[in-house]
Design a protein around this motif. Structure first.
Motif, PDB file in Angstrom:
ATOM      1  N   ILE A  76       0.836  -1.196   0.000  1.00 45.28           N
ATOM      2  CA  ILE A  76       0.000   0.000   0.000  1.00 45.28           C
ATOM      3  C   ILE A  76       0.873   1.248   0.000  1.00 45.28           C
ATOM      4  O   ILE A  76       0.524   2.272  -0.585  1.00 45.28           O
ATOM      5  CB  ILE A  76      -0.983  -0.007   1.200  1.00 45.28           C
ATOM      6  N   GLY A  77       2.067   1.168   0.609  1.00 51.79           N
ATOM      7  CA  GLY A  77       2.987   2.293   0.581  1.00 51.79           C
ATOM      8  C   GLY A  77       3.471   2.590  -0.821  1.00 51.79           C
ATOM      9  O   GLY A  77       3.556   3.761  -1.231  1.00 51.79           O
ATOM     10  N   GLN A  82       2.879   6.056  -5.831  1.00 54.58           N
ATOM     11  CA  GLN A  82       2.395   6.301  -7.188  1.00 54.58           C
ATOM     12  C   GLN A  82       1.299   7.353  -7.184  1.00 54.58           C
ATOM     13  O   GLN A  82       1.271   8.245  -8.042  1.00 54.58           O
ATOM     14  CB  GLN A  82       1.855   5.006  -7.801  1.00 54.58           C
ATOM     15  N   LEU A  83       0.404   7.247  -6.192  1.00 54.86           N
ATOM     16  CA  LEU A  83      -0.695   8.210  -6.092  1.00 54.86           C
ATOM     17  C   LEU A  83      -0.143   9.617  -5.892  1.00 54.86           C
ATOM     18  O   LEU A  83      -0.610  10.575  -6.509  1.00 54.86           O
ATOM     19  CB  LEU A  83      -1.605   7.818  -4.930  1.00 54.86           C
ATOM     20  N   PHE A 111      -1.082   9.549   2.494  1.00 57.47           N
ATOM     21  CA  PHE A 111      -2.153   9.860   1.555  1.00 57.47           C
ATOM     22  C   PHE A 111      -2.037  11.326   1.151  1.00 57.47           C
ATOM     23  O   PHE A 111      -2.057  12.211   2.006  1.00 57.47           O
ATOM     24  CB  PHE A 111      -3.525   9.604   2.186  1.00 57.47           C
ATOM     25  N   PRO A 112      -1.927  11.612  -0.153  1.00 53.20           N
ATOM     26  CA  PRO A 112      -1.775  12.998  -0.587  1.00 53.20           C
ATOM     27  C   PRO A 112      -3.114  13.714  -0.687  1.00 53.20           C
ATOM     28  O   PRO A 112      -4.172  13.087  -0.799  1.00 53.20           O
ATOM     29  CB  PRO A 112      -1.154  12.852  -1.972  1.00 53.20           C
ATOM     30  N   VAL A 308      -7.751  12.054   1.821  1.00 52.16           N
ATOM     31  CA  VAL A 308      -8.363  10.923   2.517  1.00 52.16           C
ATOM     32  C   VAL A 308      -7.479  10.563   3.713  1.00 52.16           C
ATOM     33  O   VAL A 308      -6.270  10.379   3.582  1.00 52.16           O
ATOM     34  CB  VAL A 308      -8.521   9.726   1.568  1.00 52.16           C
ATOM     35  N   ILE A 309      -8.106  10.452   4.898  1.00 49.10           N
ATOM     36  CA  ILE A 309      -7.381  10.214   6.144  1.00 49.10           C
ATOM     37  C   ILE A 309      -7.929   8.949   6.812  1.00 49.10           C
ATOM     38  O   ILE A 309      -8.929   8.989   7.531  1.00 49.10           O
ATOM     39  CB  ILE A 309      -7.513  11.415   7.104  1.00 49.10           C
TER      40      ILE A 309
END
Length: 484
Positions: A76-77, A82-83, A111-112, A308-309
């Motif tokens: 997920i990291g 990539q995100l 999360f950006p 998103v948090i």
């Protein structure tokens, strides 16, 4: 062996065990108030205090679950990297005094913030169900749902039928329902119908009598997430329940909620949260959403920036507590909060007091009647000190106000599943949206003002005149506030 020797041996073993637990509490380095409360419980209640601590005193997810989360974190990291590298990431356009919140959130959770989203705030449950059913009926690839409470009755049957129709036409339908909050639903006729139609319905954090000794039962997946084709997403405070049929015997009226419908690149980020939960619960390899197929950003003038948090055990459980404090201290003019359960720790309480003392307009809106007696007493024990510093406290009379929202200076919003209590901030799996946009914040502020219009503002003078027995009960409940 004499009875006296047996008693002395048991007494010594008990206090040796108590001492060992107290050492463990100290070494865990949790907030001081929480640690002191647990030490008091362990030491003051012979045997029972130690057993109670072993059952609910630590964030025990279970070794297997902990290993699965740890195994998924690198994947997920990499996906989040990539995100963050895509052009959807916010580069500017956040007020200078709020940008540190964005940077802090990304540094903690990776999360950006993402630009190019649209958000619709829906505060009518009928409209929520209408939109949700229509979007499921239009789904082409997948429907992913995660709810703390899924309850049979009323309009929830429409969602069940929409998912059945989607599965029958070949849409991948996956659903998580919390093993405690949705316990009855998971064995209901509706659940059997979903599974028979091909909907993959699973219990999140399943529990049982034996498991409770190894896994903490009250650590729950409290998220509310719907993602459809990585193009549309929903989150907020509303569980998958029809308030006309849900807990009508609680004496608090219908639950009052709000949901945000999000279109844009943030939908894929929310699906990433679902994908992690799904992987952990099903013990399958992580299937992160494809960023190539995700919704492109809308560069229109009314698009907005969303971060998103997700928080919870194994995912930096202290993150939201830290970010909430940053948001309160960043406020310059106004701070408005709505929550059904208000049990702050000393850090949050001090931040609110400081905000009011700095001259900010601080307003707290909570339900006049709550479905938890202990939480109600622990909550109101803080009111006198808050009002003395200038915080306005409003008691909502239109039902059980369940919406969780924070607005800061009319420019920034926190909206999602998190209550202002230690359980949400430290223990449960939660999801919030940080929205860096004046337009959406104005809409959320307008909803808060409608709640305020249905509320009674507490008068500090009248509040001080309440009886001694009531004040004692409230202060006693406040002592266990860190454990709630």
């Amino acid at each position: 062996m004499s009875p006296q020797l047996i008693s002395a041996t048991l007494f010594g073993l008990h206090w040796a065990f108590v001492a060992a637990l107290i050492v463990r509490v100290i070494m865990l380095r949790r907030p001081a108030g929480t640690s002191m409360a647990w030490i008091a419980v362990i030491a003051s209640a012979p045997f029972a205090g130690a057993v109670f601590y072993l059952l609910v005193g630590e964030r025990r997810l279970g070794r297997a679950r902990g290993r699965r989360i740890a195994a998924d974190l690198p994947a997920i990291g990499a996906w989040l990297d990539q995100l963050a590298g895509r052009h959807t990431v916010l580069r500017a356009a956040v007020p200078a005094h709020l940008d540190p919140i964005r940077r802090q959130a990304q540094a903690i959770l990776r999360f950006p913030a993402q630009a190019g989203n649209h958000m619709e705030l829906i505060d009518d449950f009928q409209a929520v169900f209408d939109a949700l059913v229509a979007d499921i009926d239009a789904a082409r690839h997948h429907c992913h749902l995660c709810f703390y409470i899924w309850h049979e009755g009323g309009r929830t049957a429409d969602v069940v039928e929409a998912l059945v129709r989607a599965a029958e036409r070949g849409v991948q339908c996956r659903a998580l329902a919390d093993g405690v909050g949705s316990e009855a639903f998971l064995v209901s006729a509706s659940a059997r119908r979903l599974r028979a139609a091909g909907v993959d319905l699973r219990a999140a954090l399943p529990t049982g009598p034996l498991r409770s000794f190894f896994v903490r039962r009250d650590l729950r997946n409290h998220r509310k997430i719907v993602v459809i084709d990585d193009a549309i997403a929903y989150t907020g405070s509303q569980n998958l329940v029809d308030p006309r049929f849900f807990r009508q015997d609680a004496g608090v009226g219908e639950w009052v909620d709000a949901i945000a419908r999000v279109t844009g690149p943030a939908a894929a980020a929310m699906d990433g949260v679902f994908a992690l939960d799904w992987s952990v619960e099903t013990e399958r390899p992580l299937e992160a959403p494809s960023l190539e197929d995700s919704n492109p950003p809308d560069e229109g003038t009314d698009s907005l920036t969303v971060q998103v948090i997700p928080t919870g055990p194994g995912l930096r459980p202290e993150a939201l507590h830290q970010l909430l404090l940053s948001a309160i201290y960043a406020a310059q003019r106004e701070l408005v909060m709505t929550t059904p359960y208000f049990v702050p720790d000393e850090a949050v309480l001090t931040a609110l007091l400081t905000a009011a003392q700095r001259g900010l307009e601080v307003t707290l809106i909570v339900p006049a009647r709550n479905d938890s007696v202990l939480v109600r007493y622990a909550s109101v024990a803080q009111f006198g000190e808050l009002m003395a510093s200038g915080v306005r406290i409003a008691l909502f009379e239109g039902g059980l106000l369940h919406t969780k929202s924070v607005t800061v200076d009319g420019a920034f919003s926190i909206f999602g599943s998190v209550n202002l209590d230690m359980r949400s901030l430290w223990l449960n799996f939660e999801i919030s949206l940080f929205v860096y946009d004046e337009g959406f914040t104005r809409k959320l502020s307008a909803l808060q003002q409608r709640y305020l219009a249905q509320s009674e503002l507490l008068d500090p003078e009248t509040w001080r005149e309440r009886g001694a027995v009531r004040r004692f009960t409230e202060n006693a409940a406040r002592l266990v506030g860190p454990l709630l």
